[in-house]
Design an enzyme around this catalytic site. Structure first.
Site, PDB file in Angstrom:
ATOM      1  CD  GLU A  94      43.968  39.075  50.312  1.00 15.04           C
ATOM      2  OE1 GLU A  94      44.294  39.356  49.147  1.00 15.04           O
ATOM      3  OE2 GLU A  94      44.707  39.257  51.298  1.00 15.04           O
ATOM      4  CG  HIS A  97      43.143  42.730  46.754  1.00 14.42           C
ATOM      5  ND1 HIS A  97      43.987  42.475  47.819  1.00 14.42           N
ATOM      6  CD2 HIS A  97      42.462  43.852  47.093  1.00 14.42           C
ATOM      7  CE1 HIS A  97      43.812  43.393  48.747  1.00 14.42           C
ATOM      8  NE2 HIS A  97      42.889  44.237  48.334  1.00 14.42           N
ATOM      9  CE1 TYR A 101      47.417  43.486  41.368  1.00 16.57           C
ATOM     10  CE2 TYR A 101      46.618  41.880  42.958  1.00 16.57           C
ATOM     11  CZ  TYR A 101      47.398  42.980  42.654  1.00 16.57           C
ATOM     12  OH  TYR A 101      48.164  43.575  43.634  1.00 16.57           O
ATOM     13  CD  GLU A 157      47.875  38.840  54.381  1.00 17.01           C
ATOM     14  OE1 GLU A 157      47.989  39.751  53.543  1.00 17.01           O
ATOM     15  OE2 GLU A 157      46.944  38.014  54.361  1.00 17.01           O
ATOM     16  CD  GLU A 191      47.599  42.130  50.745  1.00 18.32           C
ATOM     17  OE1 GLU A 191      47.930  41.510  51.784  1.00 18.32           O
ATOM     18  OE2 GLU A 191      46.733  41.705  49.954  1.00 18.32           O
ATOM     19  CG  HIS A 194      45.026  42.172  54.647  1.00 16.64           C
ATOM     20  ND1 HIS A 194      44.958  41.753  53.334  1.00 16.64           N
ATOM     21  CD2 HIS A 194      43.855  42.813  54.903  1.00 16.64           C
ATOM     22  CE1 HIS A 194      43.791  42.130  52.825  1.00 16.64           C
ATOM     23  NE2 HIS A 194      43.113  42.777  53.753  1.00 16.64           N
TER      24      HIS A 194
END
EC number: 1.17.4.1
Length: 305
Positions: A94, A97, A101, A157, A191, A194
């Site tokens: 995460e 990620h 971004y 998720e 994801e 996850h």
């Protein structure tokens, strides 16, 4: 004296051990996402398209803090080395990620932190985003049992970002923003993993008598799908290739898949769109992840929906 078992690692959950190894095999890094070609593509977007994707990426960039679902608090409910190890890996992913971004947002805001912050302050008050967040936070507050907390985690998720991932993946159909599309492939597949983990947590670490009724679970997923479709519908008018009907179909098919995974009868019976742009859907991949900069995982994914 407390048992020393909690200090000395031994495998205690084959499923989560396998997921941890899968995460190791498919680890990737922000440096693997080349964005140099995307810069010119962003400048060529129409105003409607640029506004739409700026909104989505700003939301996704803030999502970790906005969603405010504490994985560590959830994991403390389970006395398992392998569960704790897997979720440590998930937290690390995460964080990756979030960095990616941030890199993408630099393109959309001309590398201006001030411009990004001003825009973020504006969209945090956006009615569509506020409804989405208020629903989630209200549901999280009401989730007092272990089963309810895991179900909300599963919603986050598995449902909460799907319309965004789907919309971003349409850029590949248009032949634009290859780096953004590659990042979206990696993140959406993370994801998916996850979601698989949250389903496993619900199936194997919650006693059946603790679980809500099928009707309660189905109602929760129906609400989540409706909230997600309203969120994207409020922003999608005039955006190239974004078809809200197709996104609803994909959301409903995804919700049904997750419900089946936790042994709850599906509620929609909707097939996914035939030309679904998310590359993991119905795909079969057996390519080494590090052979080249592509979106292939070492794990095979078949009949995802």
């Amino acid at each position: 004296m407390d048992s020393v078992d909690r200090f000395l690692y031994t495998s205690d959950h084959d499923g989560f051990l396998a997921l941890t190894r899968e995460t190791w095999q498919n680890r990737w890094f922000p440096s693997q996402i080349p964005l140099h070609l995307d810069v010119s593509h962003v400048h060529q977007l129409s105003d409607a398209d640029k506004d739409f994707y700026r909104f989505l990426f700003t939301f996704l960039g803030m999502a970790e803090r906005l969603v405010n679902f504490n994985i560590e608090d959830l994991v403390t409910n389970f006395n398992s080395h392998d569960v704790a190890h897997y979720y440590a890996e998930q937290v690390a992913m995460e964080n990756i990620h979030g960095v990616v971004y941030a890199n993408i947002l630099k393109i959309f805001f001309n590398n201006s932190r001030g411009e990004l912050l001003a825009y973020a302050a504006k969209i945090i008050l956006d009615p569509a985003l506020c409804e989405k967040l208020e629903w989630l936070h209200s549901r999280v507050r009401k989730a007092t049992t272990k089963a309810q907390k895991i179900l909300m985690f599963l919603i986050v998720e598995g449902i909460y970002f799907i319309s965004s991932f789907y919309s971003i993946s349409l850029c590949r159909v248009r032949g634009i923003m290859p780096g953004v599309c590659l990042a979206n492939d990696y993140i959406s597949r993370d994801e998916l993993l996850h979601t698989k983990a949250a389903s496993m947590l619900y199936n194997t670490m919650v006693e059946i008598q603790e679980k809500p009724s099928h009707a309660e679970v189905q109602a929760l997923f129906r609400e989540a799908v409706n909230i997600e479709i309203r969120f994207i519908q409020a922003k999608a008018a005039g955006v190239t290739l974004v078809n809200v009907v197709d996104i609803r179909r994909f959301l409903e098919a995804t919700a049904d898949r997750i419900l089946r995974d936790i042994f709850v009868p599906p509620i929609f019976g909707t097939p996914p769109p035939e030309a679904c742009p998310l590359s993991y859907t119905g795909s079969f991949k057996a390519v080494n992840f590090f052979e080249r900069d592509n979106s292939d995982y070492t794990t095979c994914v078949t009949d995802d929906l």
